[in-house]
Design a protein around this motif. Structure first.
Motif, PDB file in Angstrom:
ATOM      1  N   ARG A   1      48.170  -1.534 -12.996  1.00  0.00           N
ATOM      2  CA  ARG A   1      48.580  -1.766 -14.146  1.00  0.00           C
ATOM      3  C   ARG A   1      49.661  -0.475 -14.576  1.00  0.00           C
ATOM      4  NH1 ARG A   1      47.495   0.961 -18.815  1.00  0.00           N
ATOM      5  NH2 ARG A   1      45.820   2.123 -17.328  1.00  0.00           N
ATOM      6  N   GLY A   2      50.602  -0.623 -15.318  1.00  0.00           N
ATOM      7  CA  GLY A   2      51.364   0.411 -15.768  1.00  0.00           C
ATOM      8  C   GLY A   2      51.025   1.324 -16.772  1.00  0.00           C
ATOM      9  N   GLY A   3      51.258   2.511 -16.926  1.00  0.00           N
ATOM     10  CA  GLY A   3      50.623   3.382 -17.791  1.00  0.00           C
ATOM     11  C   GLY A   3      51.185   3.173 -19.034  1.00  0.00           C
ATOM     12  N   ASP A   4      50.393   3.425 -20.168  1.00  0.00           N
ATOM     13  CA  ASP A   4      50.701   3.496 -21.502  1.00  0.00           C
ATOM     14  C   ASP A   4      51.334   4.642 -22.081  1.00  0.00           C
ATOM     15  OD1 ASP A   4      49.501   0.841 -21.597  1.00  0.00           O
ATOM     16  OD2 ASP A   4      47.518   1.432 -22.492  1.00  0.00           O
ATOM     17  N   VAL A   5      52.313   4.538 -23.118  1.00  0.00           N
ATOM     18  CA  VAL A   5      52.707   5.615 -23.866  1.00  0.00           C
ATOM     19  C   VAL A   5      51.996   5.777 -25.171  1.00  0.00           C
ATOM     20  CG1 VAL A   5      54.759   6.872 -24.821  1.00  0.00           C
ATOM     21  CG2 VAL A   5      55.121   5.524 -22.770  1.00  0.00           C
ATOM     22  N   THR A   6      51.211   6.964 -25.364  1.00  0.00           N
ATOM     23  CA  THR A   6      50.292   6.728 -26.518  1.00  0.00           C
ATOM     24  C   THR A   6      50.714   8.076 -27.470  1.00  0.00           C
ATOM     25  OG1 THR A   6      48.549   5.539 -25.231  1.00  0.00           O
ATOM     26  CG2 THR A   6      47.888   6.883 -27.322  1.00  0.00           C
ATOM     27  N   LEU A   7      50.813   8.013 -28.419  1.00  0.00           N
ATOM     28  CA  LEU A   7      50.804   9.221 -29.573  1.00  0.00           C
ATOM     29  C   LEU A   7      49.443   9.634 -30.065  1.00  0.00           C
ATOM     30  CD1 LEU A   7      53.847   8.072 -31.563  1.00  0.00           C
ATOM     31  CD2 LEU A   7      53.954   9.389 -29.637  1.00  0.00           C
ATOM     32  N   VAL A   8      49.187  10.967 -29.985  1.00  0.00           N
ATOM     33  CA  VAL A   8      47.693  11.332 -30.343  1.00  0.00           C
ATOM     34  C   VAL A   8      47.826  12.622 -31.316  1.00  0.00           C
ATOM     35  CG1 VAL A   8      45.555  12.194 -29.539  1.00  0.00           C
ATOM     36  CG2 VAL A   8      46.567  10.556 -28.155  1.00  0.00           C
ATOM     37  N   VAL A   9      47.234  12.732 -32.334  1.00  0.00           N
ATOM     38  CA  VAL A   9      47.225  13.492 -33.291  1.00  0.00           C
ATOM     39  C   VAL A   9      46.478  14.817 -32.817  1.00  0.00           C
ATOM     40  CG1 VAL A   9      46.490  14.611 -35.719  1.00  0.00           C
ATOM     41  CG2 VAL A   9      47.465  12.083 -35.210  1.00  0.00           C
ATOM     42  N   ASP A  10      47.099  16.085 -32.583  1.00  0.00           N
ATOM     43  CA  ASP A  10      46.547  17.231 -31.947  1.00  0.00           C
ATOM     44  C   ASP A  10      46.807  18.216 -33.219  1.00  0.00           C
ATOM     45  OD1 ASP A  10      45.787  19.495 -30.750  1.00  0.00           O
ATOM     46  OD2 ASP A  10      46.937  18.870 -28.832  1.00  0.00           O
ATOM     47  N   GLN A  11      45.573  19.076 -33.727  1.00  0.00           N
ATOM     48  CA  GLN A  11      45.735  19.917 -34.756  1.00  0.00           C
ATOM     49  C   GLN A  11      46.562  21.181 -34.308  1.00  0.00           C
ATOM     50  OE1 GLN A  11      45.154  19.457 -37.798  1.00  0.00           O
ATOM     51  NE2 GLN A  11      43.666  17.840 -37.762  1.00  0.00           N
ATOM     52  N   SER A  12      46.539  21.340 -32.950  1.00  0.00           N
ATOM     53  CA  SER A  12      47.305  22.668 -32.430  1.00  0.00           C
ATOM     54  C   SER A  12      48.836  22.359 -32.644  1.00  0.00           C
ATOM     55  CB  SER A  12      46.774  23.111 -30.963  1.00  0.00           C
ATOM     56  OG  SER A  12      47.299  21.987 -30.230  1.00  0.00           O
ATOM     57  N   VAL A  13      49.405  21.387 -32.596  1.00  0.00           N
ATOM     58  CA  VAL A  13      50.849  21.078 -32.686  1.00  0.00           C
ATOM     59  C   VAL A  13      51.256  20.934 -34.144  1.00  0.00           C
ATOM     60  CG1 VAL A  13      52.688  19.350 -32.139  1.00  0.00           C
ATOM     61  CG2 VAL A  13      50.542  19.528 -30.624  1.00  0.00           C
ATOM     62  N   THR A  14      52.187  21.701 -34.537  1.00  0.00           N
ATOM     63  CA  THR A  14      52.836  21.660 -35.989  1.00  0.00           C
ATOM     64  C   THR A  14      54.354  21.477 -35.972  1.00  0.00           C
ATOM     65  OG1 THR A  14      53.361  24.116 -35.636  1.00  0.00           O
ATOM     66  CG2 THR A  14      51.077  23.686 -36.276  1.00  0.00           C
ATOM     67  N   THR A  15      54.981  20.855 -34.681  1.00  0.00           N
ATOM     68  CA  THR A  15      56.315  20.783 -34.973  1.00  0.00           C
ATOM     69  C   THR A  15      56.781  19.731 -34.042  1.00  0.00           C
ATOM     70  OG1 THR A  15      58.684  21.709 -34.872  1.00  0.00           O
ATOM     71  CG2 THR A  15      56.971  22.412 -33.553  1.00  0.00           C
ATOM     72  N   LEU A  16      57.684  18.814 -34.113  1.00  0.00           N
ATOM     73  CA  LEU A  16      58.169  17.887 -33.045  1.00  0.00           C
ATOM     74  C   LEU A  16      59.167  18.383 -32.185  1.00  0.00           C
ATOM     75  CD1 LEU A  16      58.401  14.813 -35.544  1.00  0.00           C
ATOM     76  CD2 LEU A  16      56.594  15.282 -33.956  1.00  0.00           C
ATOM     77  N   LEU A  17      59.350  19.718 -32.147  1.00  0.00           N
ATOM     78  CA  LEU A  17      60.614  20.494 -31.311  1.00  0.00           C
ATOM     79  C   LEU A  17      60.322  20.114 -29.925  1.00  0.00           C
ATOM     80  CD1 LEU A  17      62.427  22.794 -31.456  1.00  0.00           C
ATOM     81  CD2 LEU A  17      60.654  24.125 -30.671  1.00  0.00           C
ATOM     82  N   ASP A  18      59.324  19.560 -29.238  1.00  0.00           N
ATOM     83  CA  ASP A  18      59.481  19.344 -27.653  1.00  0.00           C
ATOM     84  C   ASP A  18      60.059  17.966 -27.749  1.00  0.00           C
ATOM     85  OD1 ASP A  18      58.251  21.710 -27.202  1.00  0.00           O
ATOM     86  OD2 ASP A  18      56.018  20.436 -26.959  1.00  0.00           O
ATOM     87  N   TYR A  19      59.809  17.039 -28.664  1.00  0.00           N
ATOM     88  CA  TYR A  19      60.609  15.765 -28.563  1.00  0.00           C
ATOM     89  C   TYR A  19      62.220  16.036 -28.928  1.00  0.00           C
ATOM     90  CZ  TYR A  19      55.696  14.904 -28.322  1.00  0.00           C
ATOM     91  OH  TYR A  19      54.380  14.941 -28.192  1.00  0.00           O
ATOM     92  N   HIS A  20      62.324  16.990 -29.831  1.00  0.00           N
ATOM     93  CA  HIS A  20      63.968  17.145 -29.987  1.00  0.00           C
ATOM     94  C   HIS A  20      64.613  17.416 -28.684  1.00  0.00           C
ATOM     95  CE1 HIS A  20      67.366  18.457 -32.478  1.00  0.00           C
ATOM     96  NE2 HIS A  20      67.288  19.482 -31.755  1.00  0.00           N
TER      97      HIS A  20
END
Length: 479
Positions: A42-61
């Protein structure tokens, strides 16, 4: 350098499923070993997970393209391919997932909340799994299904109980710094705050979060200044606090007009009319500020506002303000409906739901078959293998596609398209009957297909020539 990003466009691609393997067991003294091809992973899924230690979307920018790993193909000796590894993308609490058209796909609130942005493709079955009483040694395997791809937009809406709004340099950052342990940047020039700041306040037994939103100016709801970019961060709050500067140095401004302008911008933005408001008259430690506060307070109270006079520098009036906010937050939390445990809802399909539709496309003069199963089967078929194509025909017939085509008015030779319009498989339809084992030839061949592959036809010609030569030898002897 950008250190805070609250809106990004993300391009995700799930992993493709691995192909199944077509293999026959070969071992000394075992001439009929049978099929032993393994299944693809099976191919791997792409899953978004809420993480309290993350405060910005900078990595995805900085890196907006994310892809999960593919499943591995199967192998002989019944060896299945390895599943692809799921790609877990941590996002801040309060992230909203939207499509390119702005439709909300998911609202991720709460630690551990997940959303599958891309579903991995399922692996193809090997010929060992396809073997049956009618087809004892399949000469084909199913291909893996491609993983889902999606272009999504992530928007961060700060999860806070209290939002401080007001003009630039009204003292919002100073106020949050003395109410909580937050240490925002503070300076004596406008737009010092360029990102929302969060602080945690404890008042008695109530603990709540307070957000300092960058300063608003007239026209903020239409994109002027920084308002439109950060107004989304006040959408989740329970109470709005207007911080008014009673010691402004600008001659064309006064606290009441500032309040009216900010309220108009909030109205234009929409969705905040039901939030309670509190007015904070800041900077009363300055003599002129105290005089102006005494002058405008009766007018504000006449409008129905609860007014507090504070000084972030002198730390006066802060206790009363923090407990008042705690009371409003506690009431808002009590008014919210209690969250119930997630219930598993099973929705079986109706007995008359075929799982596909057949419709005539007059513009392209084809009959279009749309459905999850037929479209997946098309993607899993190796059209270079005659037996695999025959197996596809049997599956479509068992599903009822041929009957549906007949009811829709299709005749022999009409065009049939299966799959999305931009990437459909089109063929000329010839009604067939279910095939039995007696209709199958050598592995990888199906006699129902009138146009054999060139290699298969050459092989038949050679065999026919040998048979003819053997017959002549028997009749006339060696030359």
């Amino acid at each position: 350098m950008t250190t805070f990003v609250d809106r990004v466009e993300l391009h995700v691609a799930a992993g493709n499923g691995g192909h199944g393997c077509a293999s026959v067991h070969r071992e000394k003294f075992k001439p009929l070993g049978g099929p032993d091809g393994g299944n693809g992973g099976r191919g791997g899924d792409v899953t978004l997970v809420v993480d309290q230690s993350v405060t910005t979307l900078l990595d995805y920018h900085h890196s907006p393209h994310r892809k999960a790993t593919n499943g591995q193909p199967g192998a002989g000796d019944h060896r299945s391919g390895k599943d692809g590894q799921d790609l877990i993308l941590p996002v801040p609490d309060g992230t909203v997932v939207l499509d390119k058209q702005g439709n909300v796909l998911a609202d991720l609130v709460g630690e551990g909340t997940t959303y599958i942005a891309g579903q991995g493709g399922r692996g193809g079955l090997g010929n060992a799994a396809l073997a049956s009483a009618r087809r004892k040694a399949p000469g084909f395997a199913l291909l893996g299904v491609p993983g889902e791809t999606a272009d999504i937009v992530l928007e961060l809406k700060t999860v806070a109980d209290v939002a401080l709004v007001g003009y630039p340099s009204a003292g919002k950052s100073s106020l949050i710094s003395v109410l909580s342990a937050a240490k925002p940047k503070i300076a004596d020039y406008p737009f010092t705050t360029l990102v929302p700041n969060l602080g945690v306040v404890t008042a008695g037994s109530t603990v709540y979060t307070i957000a300092d939103v960058p300063g608003l100016i007239p026209g903020a709801s239409q994109g002027k200044g920084l308002g439109l970019e950060f107004l989304r961060h006040v959408e989740r709050c329970s109470v709005l606090v207007h911080v008014l500067d009673t010691a402004t140095l600008e001659s064309d401004r006064d606290p009441v007009s500032d309040l009216d302008i900010i309220e108009e911008e909030l109205k234009q933005y929409g969705g905040l009319d039901d939030r309670p408001r509190i007015v904070v008259l800041n900077k009363i430690d300055i003599p002129d500020g105290q005089d102006l506060a005494d002058m405008i307070r009766p007018d504000l109270e006449a409008r129905g506002y609860q007014v507090f006079e504070v000084s972030a520098v002198a730390r006066t009036g802060l206790k009363e303000l923090s407990f008042a906010l705690a009371g409003i937050v506690a009431e808002a939390r009590a008014a919210k409906p209690k969250e119930e445990a997630t219930r598993i809802v099973i929705r079986p399909k109706a007995v008359d739901d075929a799982g596909f539709t057949v419709a005539y496309d007059e513009a392209n003069d084809v009959y279009r078959v749309r459905g999850e199963k037929p479209e997946r089967w098309i993607r899993q078929t190796d059209f270079n293998n005659d037996e695999a194509v025959g197996y596809l025909a049997d599956r479509l017939n068992r599903l009822g596609v041929e009957d549906a085509l007949m009811k829709a008015g299709a005749r022999s030779g009409d065009g049939v398209a299966i799959g999305p319009e931009e990437n459909a498989v089109v063929f000329d339809w010839e009604p067939t009957m279910m095939a039995g084992a007696e209709m199958l030839g050598r592995r990888g061949e199906d006699h129902r297909l009138e146009a054999p592959r060139p290699a298969a036809q050459r092989r038949r010609d050679r065999e026919a020539e040998r048979d003819e030569a053997d017959q002549e030898f028997k009749e006339f002897g060696p030359f």
